[in-house]
Design a protein around this motif. Structure first.
Motif, PDB file in Angstrom:
ATOM      1  N   ALA A 188    -115.266 -46.717  35.129  1.00  0.00           N
ATOM      2  CA  ALA A 188    -114.706 -45.971  34.376  1.00  0.00           C
ATOM      3  C   ALA A 188    -114.638 -44.521  34.437  1.00  0.00           C
ATOM      4  O   ALA A 188    -113.543 -43.810  34.345  1.00  0.00           O
ATOM      5  N   ASP A 189    -115.643 -44.020  35.185  1.00  0.00           N
ATOM      6  CA  ASP A 189    -115.899 -42.772  35.865  1.00  0.00           C
ATOM      7  C   ASP A 189    -115.036 -42.483  36.690  1.00  0.00           C
ATOM      8  O   ASP A 189    -114.326 -41.470  36.694  1.00  0.00           O
ATOM      9  N   GLU A 190    -114.745 -43.289  37.376  1.00  0.00           N
ATOM     10  CA  GLU A 190    -113.905 -43.279  38.905  1.00  0.00           C
ATOM     11  C   GLU A 190    -112.496 -43.035  38.135  1.00  0.00           C
ATOM     12  O   GLU A 190    -111.559 -42.324  38.744  1.00  0.00           O
ATOM     13  N   TRP A 191    -112.146 -43.963  37.189  1.00  0.00           N
ATOM     14  CA  TRP A 191    -110.633 -43.832  37.004  1.00  0.00           C
ATOM     15  C   TRP A 191    -110.255 -42.613  36.132  1.00  0.00           C
ATOM     16  O   TRP A 191    -109.438 -41.724  36.283  1.00  0.00           O
ATOM     17  N   ILE A 192    -111.212 -42.063  35.279  1.00  0.00           N
ATOM     18  CA  ILE A 192    -111.200 -40.867  34.536  1.00  0.00           C
ATOM     19  C   ILE A 192    -111.126 -39.733  35.448  1.00  0.00           C
ATOM     20  O   ILE A 192    -110.320 -38.841  35.359  1.00  0.00           O
ATOM     21  N   LYS A 193    -111.863 -39.668  36.358  1.00  0.00           N
ATOM     22  CA  LYS A 193    -111.562 -38.565  37.284  1.00  0.00           C
ATOM     23  C   LYS A 193    -110.227 -38.694  38.235  1.00  0.00           C
ATOM     24  O   LYS A 193    -109.680 -37.645  38.491  1.00  0.00           O
ATOM     25  N   ALA A 194    -109.768 -39.806  38.663  1.00  0.00           N
ATOM     26  CA  ALA A 194    -108.399 -40.011  39.076  1.00  0.00           C
ATOM     27  C   ALA A 194    -107.511 -39.525  38.179  1.00  0.00           C
ATOM     28  O   ALA A 194    -106.603 -38.861  38.598  1.00  0.00           O
ATOM     29  N   ASP A 195    -107.559 -39.877  36.897  1.00  0.00           N
ATOM     30  CA  ASP A 195    -106.640 -39.607  35.938  1.00  0.00           C
ATOM     31  C   ASP A 195    -106.582 -37.909  35.726  1.00  0.00           C
ATOM     32  O   ASP A 195    -105.565 -37.464  35.605  1.00  0.00           O
ATOM     33  N   ALA A 196    -107.677 -37.436  35.938  1.00  0.00           N
ATOM     34  CA  ALA A 196    -107.812 -35.921  35.604  1.00  0.00           C
ATOM     35  C   ALA A 196    -107.101 -35.239  36.747  1.00  0.00           C
ATOM     36  O   ALA A 196    -106.431 -34.223  36.787  1.00  0.00           O
ATOM     37  N   ARG A 197    -107.397 -35.761  38.082  1.00  0.00           N
ATOM     38  CA  ARG A 197    -106.598 -35.160  39.281  1.00  0.00           C
ATOM     39  C   ARG A 197    -105.081 -35.359  39.019  1.00  0.00           C
ATOM     40  O   ARG A 197    -104.278 -34.436  39.392  1.00  0.00           O
ATOM     41  N   ARG A 198    -104.342 -36.414  38.472  1.00  0.00           N
ATOM     42  CA  ARG A 198    -103.097 -36.711  38.519  1.00  0.00           C
ATOM     43  C   ARG A 198    -102.737 -35.820  37.415  1.00  0.00           C
ATOM     44  O   ARG A 198    -101.523 -34.981  37.388  1.00  0.00           O
ATOM     45  N   LEU A 199    -103.502 -35.053  36.383  1.00  0.00           N
ATOM     46  CA  LEU A 199    -103.065 -34.237  35.342  1.00  0.00           C
ATOM     47  C   LEU A 199    -103.459 -32.763  35.699  1.00  0.00           C
ATOM     48  O   LEU A 199    -103.165 -31.796  35.108  1.00  0.00           O
ATOM     49  N   GLY A 200    -103.768 -32.737  37.041  1.00  0.00           N
ATOM     50  CA  GLY A 200    -104.045 -31.298  37.647  1.00  0.00           C
ATOM     51  C   GLY A 200    -105.238 -30.700  36.744  1.00  0.00           C
ATOM     52  O   GLY A 200    -105.168 -29.289  36.807  1.00  0.00           O
ATOM     53  N   ILE A 201    -106.263 -31.285  36.433  1.00  0.00           N
ATOM     54  CA  ILE A 201    -107.340 -30.591  35.809  1.00  0.00           C
ATOM     55  C   ILE A 201    -108.519 -30.979  36.587  1.00  0.00           C
ATOM     56  O   ILE A 201    -108.836 -31.868  37.142  1.00  0.00           O
ATOM     57  N   THR A 202    -109.602 -29.918  36.424  1.00  0.00           N
ATOM     58  CA  THR A 202    -111.025 -29.959  37.050  1.00  0.00           C
ATOM     59  C   THR A 202    -111.877 -30.390  35.894  1.00  0.00           C
ATOM     60  O   THR A 202    -112.154 -29.476  34.937  1.00  0.00           O
TER      61      THR A 202
END
Length: 200
Positions: free
Chosen positions: A184-198
């Protein structure tokens, strides 16, 4: 669908969620092709895929073992250094997010607004709205849905899932929920990268 899978997998199991892992893997492979998600970065996916030997009774027993002692870790406002004022502010902010997008907490399973599964399901709803807006060629609503995902990850879900995963690994040490939290943590970080947020 990945958010939906995670939202249900963290609740007390009524069905064997490991049976859906193959579908999740298929979805992630499509996402790798469609929007450049680095599947190999989601190292925990391989571990999740190896959980097929867990039956429903074993999952239920494991859920009781892990979250019977650390159930408070399921809640955003319990992670870190809880403060009574912070808790009320965060809960009000979450309620505002949910209300703005017609997301009603309740039904068969009732949990607090800051429960991990509730926040994951809200992200699933926002992603559905984004998809619907794209299909209906509604750029305004598309941007609204996208912006809401960015804000919700930045201000809520993305702020505490790494700590949740680490806390679970510390207390439970091993088992399917430790693996699931890491995924879940890795997925959320990947989705954040898709959305262009840190995420902080």
């Amino acid at each position: 669908q990945v958010y939906n899978f995670l939202a249900h997998a963290f609740l007390y199991p009524q069905d064997n969620w490991t049976e859906e892992v193959e579908l999740v893997e298929h979805i992630l492979n499509e996402l790798e092709r469609d929007w450049g998600l680095e599947i190999r970065d989601l190292s925990s996916l391989r571990e999740v895929c190896n959980l097929g030997f867990w039956d429903l009774e074993s999952l239920q027993s494991e859920h009781r073992r892990v979250f019977g002692l650390t159930g408070s870790q399921f809640y955003e406002t319990e992670i870190g250094s809880p403060h009574e004022y912070r808790q009320s502010q965060e809960m009000a902010d979450l309620a505002g997010f949910y209300r703005a997008f017609g997301f009603n907490v309740g039904g068969m399973v009732r949990e607090r607004h800051d429960h991990l599964s509730v926040e994951l399901e809200f992200m699933y709803v926002l992603a559905l709205k984004e998809s619907y807006a794209a299909r209906e060629n509604n750029p305004d609503y598309f941007e609204i849905s996208l912006d809401a995902q960015k804000k919700f990850l930045s201000e809520h879900l993305g702020k505490w899932t790494e700590l949740f995963a680490k806390s679970l690994a510390h207390f439970a040490e091993t088992g399917p929920y430790v693996v699931l939290a890491q995924f879940a943590d890795e997925w959320i970080k990947a989705d954040a990268r898709r959305l262009g947020i840190t995420l902080e």
